[in-house]
Design a protein around this motif. Structure first.
Motif, PDB file in Angstrom:
ATOM      1  N   TYR A 177       3.365  15.999  35.650  1.00  0.00           N
ATOM      2  CA  TYR A 177       2.739  15.856  36.973  1.00  0.00           C
ATOM      3  C   TYR A 177       1.649  14.793  36.944  1.00  0.00           C
ATOM      4  O   TYR A 177       1.566  13.940  37.836  1.00  0.00           O
ATOM      5  N   PHE A 178       0.799  14.831  35.911  1.00  0.00           N
ATOM      6  CA  PHE A 178      -0.286  13.866  35.825  1.00  0.00           C
ATOM      7  C   PHE A 178       0.238  12.442  35.593  1.00  0.00           C
ATOM      8  O   PHE A 178      -0.347  11.474  36.076  1.00  0.00           O
ATOM      9  N   GLU A 179       1.331  12.316  34.866  1.00  0.00           N
ATOM     10  CA  GLU A 179       1.937  10.992  34.670  1.00  0.00           C
ATOM     11  C   GLU A 179       2.444  10.428  35.988  1.00  0.00           C
ATOM     12  O   GLU A 179       2.346   9.223  36.251  1.00  0.00           O
ATOM     13  N   ASN A 180       2.977  11.299  36.833  1.00  0.00           N
ATOM     14  CA  ASN A 180       3.522  10.861  38.127  1.00  0.00           C
ATOM     15  C   ASN A 180       2.450  10.742  39.201  1.00  0.00           C
ATOM     16  O   ASN A 180       2.708  10.170  40.272  1.00  0.00           O
ATOM     17  N   ASN A 181       1.292  11.296  38.930  1.00  0.00           N
ATOM     18  CA  ASN A 181       0.179  11.235  39.895  1.00  0.00           C
ATOM     19  C   ASN A 181      -1.076  10.764  39.174  1.00  0.00           C
ATOM     20  O   ASN A 181      -2.015  11.545  38.964  1.00  0.00           O
ATOM     21  N   PRO A 182      -1.117   9.496  38.783  1.00  0.00           N
ATOM     22  CA  PRO A 182      -2.265   8.997  38.011  1.00  0.00           C
ATOM     23  C   PRO A 182      -3.551   9.025  38.840  1.00  0.00           C
ATOM     24  O   PRO A 182      -3.505   8.933  40.072  1.00  0.00           O
ATOM     25  N   PRO A 183      -4.697   9.171  38.172  1.00  0.00           N
ATOM     26  CA  PRO A 183      -5.979   9.214  38.893  1.00  0.00           C
ATOM     27  C   PRO A 183      -6.321   7.872  39.533  1.00  0.00           C
ATOM     28  O   PRO A 183      -5.957   6.820  39.016  1.00  0.00           O
ATOM     29  N   GLN A 184      -7.034   7.950  40.650  1.00  0.00           N
ATOM     30  CA  GLN A 184      -7.512   6.765  41.352  1.00  0.00           C
ATOM     31  C   GLN A 184      -9.035   6.750  41.321  1.00  0.00           C
ATOM     32  O   GLN A 184      -9.669   7.719  41.741  1.00  0.00           O
ATOM     33  N   PRO A 185      -9.645   5.666  40.812  1.00  0.00           N
ATOM     34  CA  PRO A 185     -11.112   5.611  40.755  1.00  0.00           C
ATOM     35  C   PRO A 185     -11.752   5.815  42.123  1.00  0.00           C
ATOM     36  O   PRO A 185     -11.234   5.333  43.137  1.00  0.00           O
ATOM     37  N   VAL A 186     -12.862   6.526  42.146  1.00  0.00           N
ATOM     38  CA  VAL A 186     -13.605   6.732  43.392  1.00  0.00           C
ATOM     39  C   VAL A 186     -14.589   5.592  43.589  1.00  0.00           C
ATOM     40  O   VAL A 186     -14.724   5.054  44.692  1.00  0.00           O
ATOM     41  N   ILE A 187     -15.289   5.198  42.519  1.00  0.00           N
ATOM     42  CA  ILE A 187     -16.201   4.055  42.573  1.00  0.00           C
ATOM     43  C   ILE A 187     -15.428   2.825  42.101  1.00  0.00           C
ATOM     44  O   ILE A 187     -15.043   2.727  40.935  1.00  0.00           O
ATOM     45  N   THR A 188     -15.179   1.916  43.020  1.00  0.00           N
ATOM     46  CA  THR A 188     -14.400   0.721  42.684  1.00  0.00           C
ATOM     47  C   THR A 188     -15.279  -0.524  42.575  1.00  0.00           C
ATOM     48  O   THR A 188     -14.849  -1.532  42.027  1.00  0.00           O
ATOM     49  N   GLU A 189     -16.509  -0.450  43.106  1.00  0.00           N
ATOM     50  CA  GLU A 189     -17.418  -1.588  43.019  1.00  0.00           C
ATOM     51  C   GLU A 189     -18.100  -1.601  41.651  1.00  0.00           C
ATOM     52  O   GLU A 189     -18.001  -0.660  40.881  1.00  0.00           O
ATOM     53  N   SER A 190     -18.799  -2.678  41.403  1.00  0.00           N
ATOM     54  CA  SER A 190     -19.585  -2.779  40.166  1.00  0.00           C
ATOM     55  C   SER A 190     -20.668  -1.707  40.159  1.00  0.00           C
ATOM     56  O   SER A 190     -21.361  -1.499  41.159  1.00  0.00           O
ATOM     57  N   LEU A 191     -20.799  -1.010  39.038  1.00  0.00           N
ATOM     58  CA  LEU A 191     -21.820   0.017  38.922  1.00  0.00           C
ATOM     59  C   LEU A 191     -22.556  -0.149  37.597  1.00  0.00           C
ATOM     60  O   LEU A 191     -22.059   0.264  36.547  1.00  0.00           O
ATOM     61  N   PRO A 192     -23.736  -0.755  37.606  1.00  0.00           N
ATOM     62  CA  PRO A 192     -24.521  -0.834  36.369  1.00  0.00           C
ATOM     63  C   PRO A 192     -24.918   0.568  35.911  1.00  0.00           C
ATOM     64  O   PRO A 192     -25.360   1.390  36.713  1.00  0.00           O
ATOM     65  N   VAL A 193     -24.736   0.846  34.625  1.00  0.00           N
ATOM     66  CA  VAL A 193     -25.095   2.147  34.063  1.00  0.00           C
ATOM     67  C   VAL A 193     -26.199   1.942  33.029  1.00  0.00           C
ATOM     68  O   VAL A 193     -26.043   1.159  32.086  1.00  0.00           O
TER      69      VAL A 193
END
Length: 297
Positions: A177-193
């Motif tokens: 299931y996880f292979e067929n439904n890969p995760p999608q990032p929520v934060i797509t912009e640059s994020l300095p950590v």
């Protein structure tokens, strides 16, 4: 909206994240989203080291006092909260500082999670019944999908339950299931950590002092009130600081032992947090509290 900026500030417990985040938020016209698995609860104030209203210095904080201790939450709660907070900041012309010791939630914001299947009432009831014996569920799922379950510890009831939900709702192996439904990032912009680094011994000393301060501030009375109102059933009642105080109330520890146990267990948590941060985040800007304060302010 196009000028919206955000950054993340991480580090082990008692490293000074809260006070630095407030200063940075004031500097960059920002609001704060707390990523802390205890501060999110109302009425859990002292043991979570939640910043009081004076310490927040007028900066709007989200992710604090969001749920009652007997309300369930998981990583999806933080994802939904982040989305709503980001939109509010953009609407109000504010920036955002993400801060907290529960860096797992930041990792999920950056990497995303797979979309979960819809669960009927019958499925939810079935899951609740089966999860009364998580070891039995683990054995079942290991027969169904041994490769995927090998990645999950037997005591990780959260991930065991999610795997069971997927299996019951889709009749599909959780790994597939996880292979067929890969995760999608929520934060797509640059994020300095930015990560606060401390010498281990000095951090232990800070943790010990904070533990003593919690006792002076009324930690025991807070836990008595929480137990009376919510019992010991909620997951948050098993958190460091709470479980040791309950053992003190049971007569297992005296007050000296209580302080020692909380401080030692908090120190172990800090070590795990540092290990997690080192292994999970790339291109992190690291420095002492003073170095990062000079850099950011």
């Amino acid at each position: 909206m196009n000028n919206f900026r955000q950054l993340a500030l991480i580090g082990p417990t008692a490293s000074g994240k809260t006070s630095l985040a407030v200063k940075v938020a004031q500097k960059m016209n920002a609001q704060i989203l707390s990523l802390d698995s205890l501060s999110i609860y109302k009425e859990i104030d002292i043991v979570s080291a939640k910043p009081n209203h004076e310490e927040r210095q007028g900066v709007t904080h989200y992710g604090i006092d969001y749920l009652f201790p007997d309300e369930p939450f998981d990583v999806t709660t933080y994802i939904d909260l982040y989305k709503s907070v980001k939109k509010r900041c953009q609407d109000e012309g504010k920036n955002l500082v993400i801060v907290g010791g529960t860096s797992f939630y930041l990792k999920m914001l950056l990497e995303g999670i797979s979309k979960r299947p819809e669960l009927s009432k019958e499925h939810l009831h079935n899951v609740a019944q089966q999860m009364k014996d998580p070891d039995k569920v683990y054995r079942l799922l290991k027969k169904v999908d041994p490769a995927y379950m090998q990645k999950i510890e037997t005591g990780d009831t959260y991930r065991i339950q999610k795997a069971l939900e997927i299996y019951l709702a889709t009749n599909e192996k959780p790994g597939s299931y996880f292979e067929n439904n890969p995760p999608q990032p929520v934060i797509t912009e640059s994020l300095p950590v930015y990560e606060i680094i401390w010498d281990r011994q000095r951090l232990r000393e800070r943790i010990w002092l904070r533990t003593e301060q919690m006792l002076n501030d009324g930690l025991i009375d807070e836990i008595i009130t929480l137990e009376r109102k919510y019992t010991r059933s909620p997951n948050c009642m098993k958190a460091i600081g709470i479980k040791e105080t309950l053992m003190y109330l049971d007569g297992i520890y005296n007050k000296k032992m209580l302080i020692e146990k909380i401080a030692v267990n908090t120190g172990r948590l800090a070590k795990r947090q540092v290990t997690f941060n080192n292994s999970q985040f790339k291109n992190v800007i690291k420095g002492s509290l003073e170095d990062l304060e000079n850099m950011l302010l």
